[in-house]
Each structure stands twice: as C-alpha cells, then as structure tokens.
Design an enzyme around this catalytic site. Structure first.
Site, PDB file in Angstrom:
ATOM      1  N   THR A 155     -19.953  -8.515 -15.786  1.00 12.35           N
ATOM      2  CA  THR A 155     -20.919  -7.584 -16.375  1.00 12.35           C
ATOM      3  C   THR A 155     -20.784  -6.220 -15.696  1.00 12.35           C
ATOM      4  O   THR A 155     -20.164  -6.096 -14.647  1.00 12.35           O
ATOM      5  CB  THR A 155     -22.367  -8.105 -16.204  1.00 12.35           C
ATOM      6  OG1 THR A 155     -22.649  -8.216 -14.816  1.00 12.35           O
ATOM      7  CG2 THR A 155     -22.566  -9.438 -16.890  1.00 12.35           C
ATOM      8  N   GLU A 164     -11.488 -10.848  -5.656  1.00 11.54           N
ATOM      9  CA  GLU A 164     -10.330  -9.993  -5.356  1.00 11.54           C
ATOM     10  C   GLU A 164     -10.339  -8.703  -6.187  1.00 11.54           C
ATOM     11  O   GLU A 164      -9.898  -7.653  -5.726  1.00 11.54           O
ATOM     12  CB  GLU A 164      -9.031 -10.781  -5.594  1.00 11.54           C
ATOM     13  CG  GLU A 164      -7.800 -10.104  -5.050  1.00 11.54           C
ATOM     14  CD  GLU A 164      -7.893  -9.797  -3.556  1.00 11.54           C
ATOM     15  OE1 GLU A 164      -7.908 -10.728  -2.765  1.00 11.54           O
ATOM     16  OE2 GLU A 164      -7.957  -8.610  -3.197  1.00 11.54           O
ATOM     17  N   VAL A 193     -12.140  -4.525  -5.395  1.00  9.13           N
ATOM     18  CA  VAL A 193     -11.554  -3.331  -4.761  1.00  9.13           C
ATOM     19  C   VAL A 193     -10.052  -3.361  -5.036  1.00  9.13           C
ATOM     20  O   VAL A 193      -9.396  -4.362  -4.772  1.00  9.13           O
ATOM     21  CB  VAL A 193     -11.800  -3.314  -3.227  1.00  9.13           C
ATOM     22  CG1 VAL A 193     -11.157  -2.082  -2.592  1.00  9.13           C
ATOM     23  CG2 VAL A 193     -13.294  -3.347  -2.907  1.00  9.13           C
ATOM     24  N   GLY A 252      -9.112   7.920 -20.719  1.00  4.93           N
ATOM     25  CA  GLY A 252      -9.840   6.651 -20.520  1.00  4.93           C
ATOM     26  C   GLY A 252      -9.979   6.284 -19.052  1.00  4.93           C
ATOM     27  O   GLY A 252     -10.291   5.141 -18.717  1.00  4.93           O
ATOM     28  N   GLU A 275     -15.447   7.208 -16.938  1.00  3.12           N
ATOM     29  CA  GLU A 275     -16.474   6.606 -17.797  1.00  3.12           C
ATOM     30  C   GLU A 275     -17.146   7.714 -18.613  1.00  3.12           C
ATOM     31  O   GLU A 275     -17.074   8.893 -18.244  1.00  3.12           O
ATOM     32  CB  GLU A 275     -17.575   5.976 -16.929  1.00  3.12           C
ATOM     33  CG  GLU A 275     -17.107   4.958 -15.934  1.00  3.12           C
ATOM     34  CD  GLU A 275     -16.874   3.607 -16.576  1.00  3.12           C
ATOM     35  OE1 GLU A 275     -17.528   3.314 -17.577  1.00  3.12           O
ATOM     36  OE2 GLU A 275     -16.017   2.872 -16.066  1.00  3.12           O
ATOM     37  N   ASP A 312     -19.368   5.099  -6.369  1.00  2.00           N
ATOM     38  CA  ASP A 312     -18.417   3.997  -6.554  1.00  2.00           C
ATOM     39  C   ASP A 312     -17.600   3.805  -5.276  1.00  2.00           C
ATOM     40  O   ASP A 312     -17.390   2.670  -4.823  1.00  2.00           O
ATOM     41  CB  ASP A 312     -17.502   4.305  -7.752  1.00  2.00           C
ATOM     42  CG  ASP A 312     -16.463   3.212  -7.955  1.00  2.00           C
ATOM     43  OD1 ASP A 312     -16.807   2.179  -8.550  1.00  2.00           O
ATOM     44  OD2 ASP A 312     -15.318   3.382  -7.484  1.00  2.00           O
ATOM     45  N   LYS A 357     -17.396   0.510  -2.757  1.00  2.00           N
ATOM     46  CA  LYS A 357     -16.159  -0.159  -2.304  1.00  2.00           C
ATOM     47  C   LYS A 357     -16.112  -0.182  -0.774  1.00  2.00           C
ATOM     48  O   LYS A 357     -15.713  -1.180  -0.164  1.00  2.00           O
ATOM     49  CB  LYS A 357     -14.930   0.562  -2.858  1.00  2.00           C
ATOM     50  CG  LYS A 357     -14.751   0.279  -4.341  1.00  2.00           C
ATOM     51  CD  LYS A 357     -13.635   1.078  -4.942  1.00  2.00           C
ATOM     52  CE  LYS A 357     -13.407   0.644  -6.392  1.00  2.00           C
ATOM     53  NZ  LYS A 357     -12.874   1.689  -7.226  1.00  2.00           N
TER      54      LYS A 357
HETATM   55  N1  LIG Z   1     -12.410  -2.063 -16.537  1.00  2.00           N
HETATM   56  C1  LIG Z   1     -11.771  -2.020 -15.377  1.00  2.00           C
HETATM   57  O1  LIG Z   1     -10.660  -1.460 -15.256  1.00  2.00           O
HETATM   58  C2  LIG Z   1     -12.352  -2.681 -14.150  1.00  2.00           C
HETATM   59  C3  LIG Z   1     -11.610  -2.724 -12.963  1.00  2.00           C
HETATM   60  C4  LIG Z   1     -12.132  -3.398 -11.839  1.00  2.00           C
HETATM   61  C5  LIG Z   1     -13.394  -3.947 -11.919  1.00  2.00           C
HETATM   62  N2  LIG Z   1     -14.105  -3.843 -13.086  1.00  2.00           N
HETATM   63  C6  LIG Z   1     -15.456  -4.411 -13.122  1.00  2.00           C
HETATM   64  O2  LIG Z   1     -15.485  -5.447 -14.088  1.00  2.00           O
HETATM   65  C7  LIG Z   1     -16.778  -5.523 -14.677  1.00  2.00           C
HETATM   66  C8  LIG Z   1     -16.606  -5.474 -16.191  1.00  2.00           C
HETATM   67  O3  LIG Z   1     -15.954  -4.271 -16.559  1.00  2.00           O
HETATM   68  P1  LIG Z   1     -15.590  -3.961 -18.090  1.00  2.00           P
HETATM   69  O4  LIG Z   1     -14.732  -2.758 -18.062  1.00  2.00           O
HETATM   70  O5  LIG Z   1     -15.136  -5.204 -18.768  1.00  2.00           O
HETATM   71  O6  LIG Z   1     -17.046  -3.584 -18.650  1.00  2.00           O
HETATM   72  P2  LIG Z   1     -17.490  -3.519 -20.196  1.00  2.00           P
HETATM   73  O7  LIG Z   1     -16.307  -3.266 -21.066  1.00  2.00           O
HETATM   74  O8  LIG Z   1     -18.653  -2.607 -20.249  1.00  2.00           O
HETATM   75  O9  LIG Z   1     -17.987  -5.020 -20.498  1.00  2.00           O
HETATM   76  C9  LIG Z   1     -19.133  -5.559 -19.900  1.00  2.00           C
HETATM   77  C10 LIG Z   1     -19.510  -6.846 -20.606  1.00  2.00           C
HETATM   78  O10 LIG Z   1     -20.695  -7.365 -19.990  1.00  2.00           O
HETATM   79  C11 LIG Z   1     -21.648  -7.679 -21.008  1.00  2.00           C
HETATM   80  N3  LIG Z   1     -23.000  -7.592 -20.452  1.00  2.00           N
HETATM   81  C12 LIG Z   1     -23.719  -6.505 -20.090  1.00  2.00           C
HETATM   82  N4  LIG Z   1     -24.915  -6.858 -19.579  1.00  2.00           N
HETATM   83  C13 LIG Z   1     -24.956  -8.218 -19.644  1.00  2.00           C
HETATM   84  C14 LIG Z   1     -25.926  -9.186 -19.307  1.00  2.00           C
HETATM   85  N5  LIG Z   1     -27.107  -8.847 -18.795  1.00  2.00           N
HETATM   86  N6  LIG Z   1     -25.629 -10.493 -19.518  1.00  2.00           N
HETATM   87  C15 LIG Z   1     -24.444 -10.884 -20.047  1.00  2.00           C
HETATM   88  N7  LIG Z   1     -23.472 -10.003 -20.393  1.00  2.00           N
HETATM   89  C16 LIG Z   1     -23.738  -8.689 -20.197  1.00  2.00           C
HETATM   90  C17 LIG Z   1     -21.391  -6.660 -22.093  1.00  2.00           C
HETATM   91  O11 LIG Z   1     -21.964  -7.109 -23.313  1.00  2.00           O
HETATM   92  P3  LIG Z   1     -21.709  -6.321 -24.702  1.00  2.00           P
HETATM   93  O12 LIG Z   1     -20.288  -6.695 -25.102  1.00  2.00           O
HETATM   94  O13 LIG Z   1     -22.695  -6.880 -25.626  1.00  2.00           O
HETATM   95  O14 LIG Z   1     -21.878  -4.872 -24.383  1.00  2.00           O
HETATM   96  C18 LIG Z   1     -19.846  -6.664 -22.089  1.00  2.00           C
HETATM   97  O15 LIG Z   1     -19.359  -7.770 -22.826  1.00  2.00           O
HETATM   98  C19 LIG Z   1     -17.584  -4.355 -14.097  1.00  2.00           C
HETATM   99  O16 LIG Z   1     -18.391  -4.802 -13.050  1.00  2.00           O
HETATM  100  C20 LIG Z   1     -16.516  -3.416 -13.580  1.00  2.00           C
HETATM  101  O17 LIG Z   1     -16.974  -2.606 -12.510  1.00  2.00           O
HETATM  102  C21 LIG Z   1     -13.622  -3.255 -14.191  1.00  2.00           C
END
Ligand SMILES: NC(=O)c1ccc[n+]([C@@H]2O[C@H](COP(=O)([O-])OP(=O)(O)OC[C@H]3O[C@@H](n4cnc5c(N)ncnc54)[C@H](OP(=O)(O)O)[C@@H]3O)[C@@H](O)[C@H]2O)c1
Length: 344
Positions: free
Chosen positions: A99, A152, A155, A209, A212, A223, A227
């Site tokens: 999430t 993992e 970070v 992209g 954010e 952020d 980390k």
């Molecule tokens: N993207 C990256 O490159 C990256 C890299 C490293 C770490 N991360 C970490 O990975 C996590 C996810 O990133 P992401 O890019 O996939 O984010 P995202 O695209 O915004 O997806 C988040 C997902 O979580 C769901 N969600 C939100 N609140 C929720 C809740 N209360 N209960 C259940 N599901 C919920 C959202 O639902 P909806 O689909 O309905 O909106 C969506 O499916 C974050 O913590 C981020 O910091 C991401």
C-alpha cells in the site's frame, strides 16, 4: 516442490509488476528453486478485492485491469472482505504489503503487518513507513509469532542492502552510512546542473514518471529521512523515526548554487547520513557539495548509491543504476526466495 500462498495487499504499480514477474518466472522458479507461488487474495482501496483459495488467475486479472478501473465478475473471485479480514481469514502463508507510504503514521501498512504477523503469516513489505517508524516492535512481534518480516524493497528497490549485511557481512558492525537514496531529488539536481531551473527540472521528472503527482515528500527530504530511519533501525539496531533525522530538502537550491559548486569542482547531492557517536546515533539529510572523487558524486539521474562504514571491512559502496518497477518487483521475489531457502 514448495508451494507458498500469497495475499497481496495493494495492487498498483508494484503489485501488478510483481504479478507479471511471478507469471514470467513461473517455470524457472519451479525448475531452479523447486517452488511455486499462488495468489489467494488481492486487496485494494477502490478497485475491490479478490479471493480464491485455489489461486487467482493473475493473467486474466492483469488483462482485465488494463481496460477497467475496478475488479469485476469477469475476474471470477470477487470478494467484499476488508483487507484486514482477508489477512486474518484467507488461506495464505505470506502477506505481501504494497500500500502507499504514509511517513507520519506508517498506516495502513503498520496495521496490516501487525495483523498478519499476529495471524501467523510471514510478511514481505515494500512500504518503508513501518520499518522507519516501528521496526523494533514489528521485529519482536515476528519473533514471538515465529514468522519472518522481510522488507528488501524498502530502500534501493531490489538492490540487496539488508540482505548484504545479513547474509554476506557476518560479524561486521555497521558504524554508519552515507547515501544518495532519493531518485526524484537526484534527478532534479542533475537536470539543474545542466542549466534547467528548479521548476523545469521538476516538470521533466514528472514527465518521465520519476516524481509523484505530489512530490513534497521527496523535495522536503521526508522520503530520504524515512530511508535513513529504516537503515538506522535495521542495520544499526536502533530505534528512531523520520522526525528525529535532521532534515533539509532541496527547495532552497537554485541553478546559481549548483554553478558555484561546479566552479569549485563539486556537485551537489541530497545526502542521507548516520554515524555512531558517544552521544548516540547522529543522523541527517541535507544537500551537500561533494568533490567529484566522492563515490556518491557519481550518482546519476534516478540512480542511488550507498556507502556502509563497517568495523571489519571498512567502507562498502553499492550503486543501483536507474531502477524501474521491475527492480521493485524483484525485491519481493528475492524476499520470497529467502523464505523458501531459510524456512521451508
Ligand atoms: N513504485 C515504485 O517504484 C516503488 C519502489 C519501491 C517501493 N515502493 C513502495 O511500494 C508501495 C506500493 O507502491 P505502488 O507504486 O505500487 O503504489 P500505487 O501504484 O499507488 O498502488 C498502491 C495500491 O495500494 C492500494 N491501497 C491503498 N490503500 C489501501 C488500503 N487501505 N488497503 C488496501 N489497499 C490499499 C491501492 O488501491 P487502489 O488500486 O484502489 O488505488 C493500490 O492498489 C509503496 O509503499 C511504495 O512506497 C514503490
């Protein structure tokens, strides 16, 4: 053959990339690691939820999600359970928490992780909030539940930071670290060095992209502070939070500051650092002009660099080159394989 059932909490960029990776690697995982994974539950905030104890058809879900914003009856396994109900009741060995980050509370991930460990599930999380805010509490809960908490990807994506220390530097004490760990600010600073203004560089980061829609947490150093706190909590066995890290973002910098640094043979980076002192661990995040021979100075674009200062091995430096979402998904796969190797 080891079979692990997974409960996905969150199915956004990272969750979908993980689903694609598991499908692409299915045969290789079976052949090389003698394991297979099925996904028995998927929870989201607004798209709905899916549950199928026999394994959700991920190919079909990925296909359908491209054309619609919500899960539908075409996905076969619609569920109205809340995420915490799914975590408690759906048959699963591992909860994968994906999430969005909330730095000031760690929620909803913190509650999901606590619920999962208490319900006897292993947890893998990509969300750094809980690790930056409550690692010790979660680690103790995992230990008392006899389950693993792996993170993992929190970070440097799939780059093995925590695994490196845990698996390959046994006996080394981490005395401190310095890193360039936030890709948005590093990309912006690199663009500004090429003569772009702050707002032009930010617009380019959004277009690519990398930034954010709301980049405040990156620009104000939050952020990076999260980390830094996560690394301190895990690698230096301490208990801190992002608020306790001295923090300055990059908003006050302009092209003139970067030109001045360039004339002095330096480059400005947003540096995360921590070191042990007689008064405890000192930590800060701030823009710092670095001489070009500094290993952190060579961090280009959305890349990251981290130097760990160890007692027995001296400094150890890692660089991750321009990661994408596949590297994030790989972080979860590497944690899954850690579970397979060590537990099953
Ligand atoms: N993207 C990256 O490159 C990256 C890299 C490293 C770490 N991360 C970490 O990975 C996590 C996810 O990133 P992401 O890019 O996939 O984010 P995202 O695209 O915004 O997806 C988040 C997902 O979580 C769901 N969600 C939100 N609140 C929720 C809740 N209360 N209960 C259940 N599901 C919920 C959202 O639902 P909806 O689909 O309905 O909106 C969506 O499916 C974050 O913590 C981020 O910091 C991401």
């Amino acid at each position: 053959m080891i079979h692990l059932r997974l409960c996905f909490i969150g199915f956004g960029h990272a969750g979908q990339a993980l689903a694609r990776l598991l499908l692409n690697q299915k045969e290789s995982l079976a052949r090389r690691h003698r394991c297979r994974f099925s996904v028995t539950a998927v929870a989201t905030r607004s798209r709905g939820g899916l549950v199928d104890a026999d394994g959700i058809d991920l190919e079909r879900v990925l296909e359908n999600i491209r054309s619609r914003n919500r899960f539908s009856t075409q996905d076969n396994s619609l569920s109205s359970l809340t995420p915490t109900e799914m975590i408690r009741t759906v048959p699963a060995d591992v909860v994968v928490e994906m999430t969005p980050l909330n730095i000031s509370t760690g929620e909803p991930a913190l509650t999901h992780i606590q619920t999962a460990l208490s319900a006897g599930r292993h947890v893998i999380t990509l969300n750094k909030g809980p690790i930056a805010r409550a690692y010790r509490k979660l680690r103790d809960l995992a230990e008392s539940s006899g389950k693993r908490l792996l993170f993992e990807g929190t970070v440097m994506d799939g780059f093995p930071v925590f695994n490196l220390v845990r698996e390959t530097l046994p006996g080394c004490r981490i005395l401190g670290f310095r890193g360039v760990l936030n890709s948005t600010t590093n990309f912006i600073l690199c663009e500004m060095e090429q003569g772009k203004s702050f707002s032009e560089a930010l617009a380019e980061a959004r277009r690519m992209g990398i930034a954010e829609a709301d980049p405040d947490q990156d620009l104000d150093g939050w952020d990076a502070a999260a980390k830094t706190a996560a690394l301190i909590n895990v690698l230096m066995d301490s208990s801190t939070t992002p608020e306790k890290v001295d923090r300055e973002g990059i908003r006050r910098l302009d092209t003139e500051d970067l030109e001045k640094a360039g004339r002095e043979g330096k480059t400005v980076k947003l540096v995360c650092e921590a070191r042990r002192t007689d008064d405890g661990i000192q930590a800060r995040v701030a823009p710092v002009p670095l001489v070009l021979s500094d290993p952190l100075a060579r961090t280009e674009g959305a890349s990251s660099t981290l130097t760990l200062f160890t007692d027995l091995m001296g400094p150890v430096t890692l660089t991750e080159e321009n990661p994408g979402i596949s590297q994030t998904a790989y972080a979860v796969l590497s944690d899954l394989l850690t579970l397979v190797r060590h537990i099953y």
